[in-house]
Design a protein around this motif. Structure first.
Motif, PDB file in Angstrom:
ATOM      1  N   PHE A   1       1.253  10.061 -13.475  1.00 29.53           N
ATOM      2  CA  PHE A   1       0.302  10.579 -12.500  1.00 29.53           C
ATOM      3  C   PHE A   1       0.983  11.701 -11.719  1.00 29.53           C
ATOM      4  N   LEU A   2       0.233  12.773 -11.451  1.00 29.08           N
ATOM      5  CA  LEU A   2       0.713  13.899 -10.646  1.00 29.08           C
ATOM      6  C   LEU A   2      -0.130  14.006  -9.380  1.00 29.08           C
ATOM      7  N   ASN A   3       0.437  14.562  -8.334  1.00 26.90           N
ATOM      8  CA  ASN A   3      -0.305  14.849  -7.110  1.00 26.90           C
ATOM      9  C   ASN A   3      -0.038  16.286  -6.704  1.00 26.90           C
ATOM     10  N   ILE A   4      -0.769  16.787  -5.711  1.00 25.96           N
ATOM     11  CA  ILE A   4      -0.741  18.212  -5.406  1.00 25.96           C
ATOM     12  C   ILE A   4       0.273  18.615  -4.339  1.00 25.96           C
ATOM     13  N   THR A   5       0.385  17.863  -3.255  1.00 29.00           N
ATOM     14  CA  THR A   5       1.307  18.203  -2.168  1.00 29.00           C
ATOM     15  C   THR A   5       2.019  16.936  -1.684  1.00 29.00           C
ATOM     16  N   LYS A   6       3.092  17.133  -0.925  1.00 29.52           N
ATOM     17  CA  LYS A   6       3.822  15.987  -0.371  1.00 29.52           C
ATOM     18  C   LYS A   6       2.944  15.159   0.564  1.00 29.52           C
ATOM     19  N   ASN A   7       2.100  15.823   1.346  1.00 28.74           N
ATOM     20  CA  ASN A   7       1.190  15.081   2.229  1.00 28.74           C
ATOM     21  C   ASN A   7       0.246  14.203   1.419  1.00 28.74           C
ATOM     22  N   VAL A   8      -0.269  14.740   0.337  1.00 26.49           N
ATOM     23  CA  VAL A   8      -1.187  13.977  -0.511  1.00 26.49           C
ATOM     24  C   VAL A   8      -0.467  12.790  -1.139  1.00 26.49           C
ATOM     25  N   VAL A   9       0.793  12.970  -1.509  1.00 30.06           N
ATOM     26  CA  VAL A   9       1.564  11.848  -2.065  1.00 30.06           C
ATOM     27  C   VAL A   9       1.563  10.684  -1.068  1.00 30.06           C
ATOM     28  N   GLY A  10       1.691  10.984   0.213  1.00 25.07           N
ATOM     29  CA  GLY A  10       1.657   9.937   1.233  1.00 25.07           C
ATOM     30  C   GLY A  10       0.355   9.158   1.217  1.00 25.07           C
ATOM     31  N   PHE A  11      -0.765   9.870   1.113  1.00 21.06           N
ATOM     32  CA  PHE A  11      -2.069   9.188   1.035  1.00 21.06           C
ATOM     33  C   PHE A  11      -2.177   8.372  -0.251  1.00 21.06           C
ATOM     34  N   TRP A  12      -1.714   8.952  -1.355  1.00 22.48           N
ATOM     35  CA  TRP A  12      -1.741   8.291  -2.671  1.00 22.48           C
ATOM     36  C   TRP A  12      -0.954   6.982  -2.612  1.00 22.48           C
ATOM     37  N   GLU A  13       0.220   7.041  -2.003  1.00 24.40           N
ATOM     38  CA  GLU A  13       1.106   5.883  -1.991  1.00 24.40           C
ATOM     39  C   GLU A  13       0.680   4.793  -1.007  1.00 24.40           C
ATOM     40  N   GLU A  14      -0.263   5.082  -0.117  1.00 20.83           N
ATOM     41  CA  GLU A  14      -0.765   4.039   0.781  1.00 20.83           C
ATOM     42  C   GLU A  14      -1.451   2.918   0.005  1.00 20.83           C
ATOM     43  N   ASP A  15      -2.046   3.271  -1.139  1.00 15.44           N
ATOM     44  CA  ASP A  15      -2.738   2.267  -1.963  1.00 15.44           C
ATOM     45  C   ASP A  15      -2.833   2.781  -3.396  1.00 15.44           C
ATOM     46  N   ILE A  16      -1.715   2.787  -4.100  1.00 18.04           N
ATOM     47  CA  ILE A  16      -1.698   3.323  -5.461  1.00 18.04           C
ATOM     48  C   ILE A  16      -2.700   2.602  -6.357  1.00 18.04           C
ATOM     49  N   PRO A  17      -2.705   1.258  -6.432  1.00 14.20           N
ATOM     50  CA  PRO A  17      -3.675   0.600  -7.321  1.00 14.20           C
ATOM     51  C   PRO A  17      -5.131   0.923  -6.949  1.00 14.20           C
ATOM     52  N   GLY A  18      -5.426   0.934  -5.657  1.00 12.31           N
ATOM     53  CA  GLY A  18      -6.785   1.251  -5.224  1.00 12.31           C
ATOM     54  C   GLY A  18      -7.169   2.683  -5.557  1.00 12.31           C
ATOM     55  N   ASN A  19      -6.222   3.621  -5.383  1.00 15.39           N
ATOM     56  CA  ASN A  19      -6.504   5.020  -5.704  1.00 15.39           C
ATOM     57  C   ASN A  19      -6.685   5.225  -7.207  1.00 15.39           C
ATOM     58  N   ILE A  20      -5.934   4.499  -8.012  1.00 20.86           N
ATOM     59  CA  ILE A  20      -6.119   4.589  -9.472  1.00 20.86           C
ATOM     60  C   ILE A  20      -7.499   4.057  -9.854  1.00 20.86           C
TER      61      ILE A  20
END
Length: 171
Positions: free
Chosen positions: A121-140
């Motif tokens: 999985f790729l993300n766009i910015t470091k800030n977005v990575v933070g949001f992504w990592e708050e709930d990786i399974p839910g975001n997937i």
């Protein structure tokens, strides 16, 4: 008749798995010319910390998949990719996983990556990575649900913010 209906259903499922347009930046290569197989050999950092740098591919070692050219650091990695490209190609055709979870196609940055359940999985910015990592399974789960509706749309044509990618090396 029952066999015909089953065959038609399996045919629809098979076509649903076909990928849409791959995200390409100004390098003209998928994943900005970084070796997608090499990610699987890198040791992942803990959630909340930066991942190791992606491994650049070489212009002389490539393979085509999903309408795009992927570059590799070694011929062995290219051959591994060709044996099972679905295993190594980034999810959501190289678009930002968090963006897809929110219903859109934006670029994926090859340096902001994570492998989850054997998928890249790729993300766009470091800030977005933070949001992504708050709930990786839910975001997937959200991204997978959104993907079928947005997959046929054109690939993002936006540049990756604050990212300059050299073309893959000439070696």
């Amino acid at each position: 008749m029952k066999n015909f209906i089953l065959a038609a259903g399996f045919s629809l499922l098979a076509t649903a798995g076909l990928a849409g347009p791959q995200y390409l930046d100004n390098t003209g290569f998928a994943v900005s010319g970084y070796d997608v197989v090499a990610y699987f050999d890198l040791e992942q950092s803990a959630v909340g910390t930066a991942q190791p740098e992606a491994v650049p591919g070489k212009k002389s070692i490539t393979a085509d998949y999903n309408g795009a050219t992927f570059a590799f650091s070694t011929a062995a990695n290219r051959d591994t990719f060709l044996a099972n490209p679905d295993k190594f190609a980034p999810q959501y055709d190289g678009h930002c996983a968090y963006g897809v979870s929110r219903g859109g196609k934006v670029p994926g940055n090859p340096h902001l990556w994570r492998i989850v359940d054997g998928k890249l999985f790729l993300n766009i910015t470091k800030n977005v990575v933070g949001f992504w990592e708050e709930d990786i399974p839910g975001n997937i789960t959200l991204a997978d649900g959104n993907w079928t509706g947005i997959e046929p749309a054109a690939a993002s044509s936006n540049p990756i913010p604050s990212f300059s990618s050299p073309a893959p090396s000439a070696y």
